[in-house]
Design an enzyme around this catalytic site. Structure first.
Site, short mmCIF file in Angstrom:
data_model
loop_
_atom_site.label_atom_id
_atom_site.label_comp_id
_atom_site.label_asym_id
_atom_site.label_seq_id
_atom_site.Cartn_x
_atom_site.Cartn_y
_atom_site.Cartn_z
CG ASN A 63 -0.10 -1.27 -8.03
OD1 ASN A 63 -0.42 -0.11 -7.83
ND2 ASN A 63 0.16 -1.73 -9.25
CD GLU A 80 6.02 -1.06 -10.82
OE1 GLU A 80 5.14 -0.31 -10.40
OE2 GLU A 80 6.05 -1.49 -11.99
CD1 TRP A 118 5.70 2.47 -12.58
CD2 TRP A 118 4.55 4.32 -13.09
NE1 TRP A 118 4.99 2.23 -13.73
CE2 TRP A 118 4.28 3.35 -14.06
CE3 TRP A 118 3.93 5.57 -13.20
CZ2 TRP A 118 3.41 3.58 -15.14
CZ3 TRP A 118 3.07 5.81 -14.26
CH2 TRP A 118 2.82 4.81 -15.22
CD1 TRP A 143 -6.26 7.71 -5.48
CD2 TRP A 143 -8.22 7.30 -6.50
NE1 TRP A 143 -6.97 6.82 -4.70
CE2 TRP A 143 -8.17 6.57 -5.29
CE3 TRP A 143 -9.35 7.19 -7.30
CZ2 TRP A 143 -9.22 5.74 -4.89
CZ3 TRP A 143 -10.39 6.37 -6.90
CH2 TRP A 143 -10.32 5.65 -5.71
CD1 TRP A 195 -16.51 14.67 -11.25
CD2 TRP A 195 -16.35 12.48 -11.65
NE1 TRP A 195 -15.27 14.43 -11.78
CE2 TRP A 195 -15.15 13.10 -12.04
CE3 TRP A 195 -16.48 11.10 -11.82
CZ2 TRP A 195 -14.08 12.39 -12.59
CZ3 TRP A 195 -15.42 10.39 -12.36
CH2 TRP A 195 -14.24 11.02 -12.73
CD1 TRP A 244 -10.79 12.50 -10.85
CD2 TRP A 244 -9.29 12.79 -9.23
NE1 TRP A 244 -10.21 13.73 -11.04
CE2 TRP A 244 -9.27 13.93 -10.06
CE3 TRP A 244 -8.42 12.74 -8.14
CZ2 TRP A 244 -8.42 15.01 -9.83
CZ3 TRP A 244 -7.57 13.82 -7.91
CH2 TRP A 244 -7.58 14.93 -8.75
C1 FAD Z 1 -5.23 4.44 -6.88
C2 FAD Z 1 -3.80 4.23 -6.40
C3 FAD Z 1 -3.34 4.91 -5.27
C4 FAD Z 1 -2.03 4.72 -4.82
N1 FAD Z 1 -1.62 5.41 -3.70
C5 FAD Z 1 -0.33 5.27 -3.27
C6 FAD Z 1 0.14 5.99 -2.14
O1 FAD Z 1 -0.59 6.78 -1.52
N2 FAD Z 1 1.44 5.78 -1.73
C7 FAD Z 1 2.27 4.92 -2.39
O2 FAD Z 1 3.43 4.76 -1.97
N3 FAD Z 1 1.86 4.25 -3.48
C8 FAD Z 1 0.59 4.39 -3.94
N4 FAD Z 1 0.17 3.68 -5.04
C9 FAD Z 1 1.16 2.87 -5.79
C10 FAD Z 1 1.29 1.40 -5.38
O3 FAD Z 1 0.03 0.80 -5.31
C11 FAD Z 1 2.02 1.20 -4.06
O4 FAD Z 1 3.22 1.94 -4.04
C12 FAD Z 1 2.39 -0.27 -3.84
O5 FAD Z 1 1.23 -1.07 -3.88
C13 FAD Z 1 3.09 -0.42 -2.51
O6 FAD Z 1 3.37 -1.76 -2.22
P1 FAD Z 1 4.87 -2.31 -2.20
O7 FAD Z 1 5.71 -1.43 -1.36
O8 FAD Z 1 4.81 -3.75 -1.84
O9 FAD Z 1 5.28 -2.11 -3.72
P2 FAD Z 1 6.41 -2.79 -4.62
O10 FAD Z 1 5.69 -3.46 -5.75
O11 FAD Z 1 7.35 -3.58 -3.84
O12 FAD Z 1 7.14 -1.52 -5.25
C14 FAD Z 1 8.27 -0.90 -4.64
C15 FAD Z 1 8.03 0.56 -4.40
O13 FAD Z 1 7.87 1.25 -5.64
C16 FAD Z 1 6.94 2.31 -5.48
N5 FAD Z 1 5.79 2.06 -6.35
C17 FAD Z 1 5.32 0.86 -6.77
N6 FAD Z 1 4.28 1.03 -7.62
C18 FAD Z 1 4.10 2.36 -7.72
C19 FAD Z 1 3.17 3.17 -8.45
N7 FAD Z 1 2.24 2.64 -9.25
N8 FAD Z 1 3.25 4.51 -8.29
C20 FAD Z 1 4.18 5.07 -7.50
N9 FAD Z 1 5.09 4.36 -6.78
C21 FAD Z 1 5.04 3.03 -6.91
C22 FAD Z 1 6.49 2.30 -4.03
O14 FAD Z 1 7.30 3.21 -3.32
C23 FAD Z 1 6.79 0.87 -3.61
O15 FAD Z 1 7.02 0.74 -2.22
C24 FAD Z 1 -1.15 3.85 -5.51
C25 FAD Z 1 -1.63 3.17 -6.65
C26 FAD Z 1 -2.94 3.36 -7.08
C27 FAD Z 1 -3.41 2.62 -8.30
#
Ligand code: FAD
Length: 485
Positions: free
Chosen positions: A357, A291, A294, A398, A322, A375
């Site tokens: 997420n 992740e 990502w 997004w 849209w 979006w």
């Molecule tokens: C529509 C949408 C908008 C989002 N906007 C953001 C945002 O503005 N900032 C943001 O940090 N994340 C964003 N995310 C990704 C993700 O949802 C969050 O990083 C995650 O929910 C954060 O929770 P956590 O720290 O407990 O994640 P964990 O599951 O513990 O993951 C660890 C770290 O990995 C990174 N990560 C995890 N999933 C993703 C992902 N899909 N994309 C990129 N990095 C990821 C984050 O830095 C996160 O803190 C978005 C996802 C979606 C679908």
């Protein structure tokens, strides 16, 4: 020799690359943070992200002061304020970690030029991601636009040359004398901060956003504690539970990574050593690190394709028709669409500045597919409402959800908000937590409370029929992709 370190999205002393490099070369220094009015215009004081930033800043300042180092918190344009401070302090070296966004890069180029004119040398290193956008390339030197091959290449690069954390940055020997700390954070007061309302989590959001107690705590110590707790507890089950918003199965480190209260290299180092120590946790930890890859991927996409900030990555989807639906957009924002899983996500966001997420993916799909709303409107709202709002990951998320992006889900796969709820919140605990009106419903009714009778009083009927909306979206996407020909 004297130097300044300009703190930005690196609000920590541990494993801070350019700060460590500064310490190698200077023996007197000052730490600086600059509130840029241009950025503040985009991120007013009341936003969760700004409030979290201020909390992190206060804690960093306290840590530094405990060591006798007065942090300079200034406001103004960095290209004006920093050369001025460098002159006043007779500092000839100014360090910072490279900006991870195109806008930040442009500002840094102006600061770089202004400092050189003032006779100071900039010292800039990349710190925000493990690998820079140009370090992960295809065999023919191209850029990846799909995550899985990028991830494989990323791990190959790591195997060839791992880049773990290097430890607490050694600080220069002492502070430059004569610069006492300023009494308080000098922020232009363009808006009131949110009221601190007690009560139910779902009810605690004030008109300006979450109550202070609902926001995560900032600072370096808190970030390390979260990492250690996560690796010791939830990480082992991460692969199984990461998609369950009713469980506390993720790290919640996103705001900390956003503002750099922990380094991403530190996350890799600690996680890999936890996996070595506890083989049972290995698969979960590996999934978690993927992740973080990502995050690296979306930063690379933004660096290589800055047009994504305003347009679709895939140009054909700029032709999408849209809908202008302000009422639908407001209902979505307020968590009143009548689809409980969507509404729970939006209310969690409003109350806490964070959303799970899985819920982010479902609410984004609902806005762009079920309501057929652009979006960019959702992205903007998320950016303002999220404590972790980050240009690269938010845009990536997004565009993925709207099927307009690099590694998007195909447009014909449209999340069903009811079955997503039934699958990822099977007992309804997430919905009950954020939608008190539905608190008495049994699990089998909670994700579609209008079936078998009316929804409970105070909770709306669905604002759109999913089957109808699905067909409408398919037609619109098909028409847009045909425009490519
Ligand atoms: C529509 C949408 C908008 C989002 N906007 C953001 C945002 O503005 N900032 C943001 O940090 N994340 C964003 N995310 C990704 C993700 O949802 C969050 O990083 C995650 O929910 C954060 O929770 P956590 O720290 O407990 O994640 P964990 O599951 O513990 O993951 C660890 C770290 O990995 C990174 N990560 C995890 N999933 C993703 C992902 N899909 N994309 C990129 N990095 C990821 C984050 O830095 C996160 O803190 C978005 C996802 C979606 C679908």
């Amino acid at each position: 020799m004297r130097g300044l370190h300009w703190f930005r999205n690196d609000l920590r002393l541990d494993d801070n690359r350019s700060l460590s490099a500064l310490a190698e070369r200077v023996d007197e220094w000052l730490p600086v943070f600059v509130f840029d009015p241009e950025l503040l215009g985009r991120s007013p004081r009341a936003l969760p992200r700004t409030r979290f930033l201020i909390d992190c800043l206060e804690r960093l300042r306290a840590d530094l002061e405990a060591q006798g180092i007065p942090m300079q918190i200034l406001s103004g344009q960095p290209e004006v304020v920093l050369p001025q401070l460098a002159r006043d302090a007779k500092a000839s070296l100014v360090s910072w970690n490279a900006a991870p966004t195109p806008l930040g890069e442009r500002r840094d180029a102006r600061v770089d030029a202004a400092l050189r004119r003032a006779g100071a040398e900039p010292l800039v290193l990349r710190d925000h991601t493990v690998f820079g956008p140009d370090e992960i390339r295809t065999r023919t030197g191209g850029r990846y636009v799909v995550y899985t091959p990028y991830r494989n290449a990323w791990w190959e690069a790591w195997e060839r040359g791992p880049r773990g954390a290097s430890g607490r940055s050694r600080l220069p020997a002492r502070a430059i004398a004569g610069f006492d700390r300023r009494p308080e954070i000098d922020l232009p007061r363009e808006g009131a901060s949110a009221p601190e309302a007690p009560g139910l989590p779902g009810a605690s959001a004030g008109p300006d956003g979450p109550a202070a107690a609902s926001l995560p705590r900032g600072g370096e110590k808190e970030a390390r504690l979260r990492l250690t707790t996560f690796l010791g507890e939830a990480a082992a089950d991460y692969a199984a539970l990461r998609d369950r918003p009713d469980r506390d199965g993720t790290s919640r480190l996103s705001p900390h990574l956003r503002f750099g209260t922990i380094s991403v290299r530190r996350c890799f180092s600690e996680a890999l050593s936890a996996a070595r120590a506890e083989p049972r946790a290995k698969a979960g930890i590996r999934k978690w690190l993927d992740e973080l890859v990502w995050r690296e991927f979306y930063h690379a996409v933004l660096a290589h394709s800055p047009h994504v900030l305003t347009r679709s990555f895939r140009p054909e989807y700029d032709a999408l028709a849209w809908r202008d639906d302000d009422a639908g957009f407001e209902a979505w924002k307020e968590g009143r669409t009548g689809y409980p899983f969507v509404d729970a996500g939006m209310r969690q966001l409003r109350a806490t500045g964070w959303m799970h997420n899985r819920a982010r993916m479902v609410v984004a799909s609902f806005l762009t597919k079920d309501l057929l709303i652009d979006w960019r409107r959702g992205e903007r709202h998320f950016f303002d409402a999220l404590v972790d709002g980050d240009p690269a990951s938010n845009n990536g998320g997004w565009q993925w959800s709207a099927s307009t992006g690099t590694d998007a889900q195909p447009y014909f796969r449209i999340f069903n908000p009811v079955s997503q709820g039934e699958r990822f919140d099977p007992e309804g605990g997430y919905v009950r937590r954020w939608i008190p009106e539905l608190g008495d419903l049994p699990a089998k009714r909670i994700h579609a409370p209008w079936i078998k009778g009316e929804p409970p009083r105070g909770y709306p009927l669905p604002i759109v029929d999913h089957d109808f909306a699905r067909k409408r979206a398919l037609d619109a996407y098909k028409a847009a992709s045909a425009s490519k020909a």
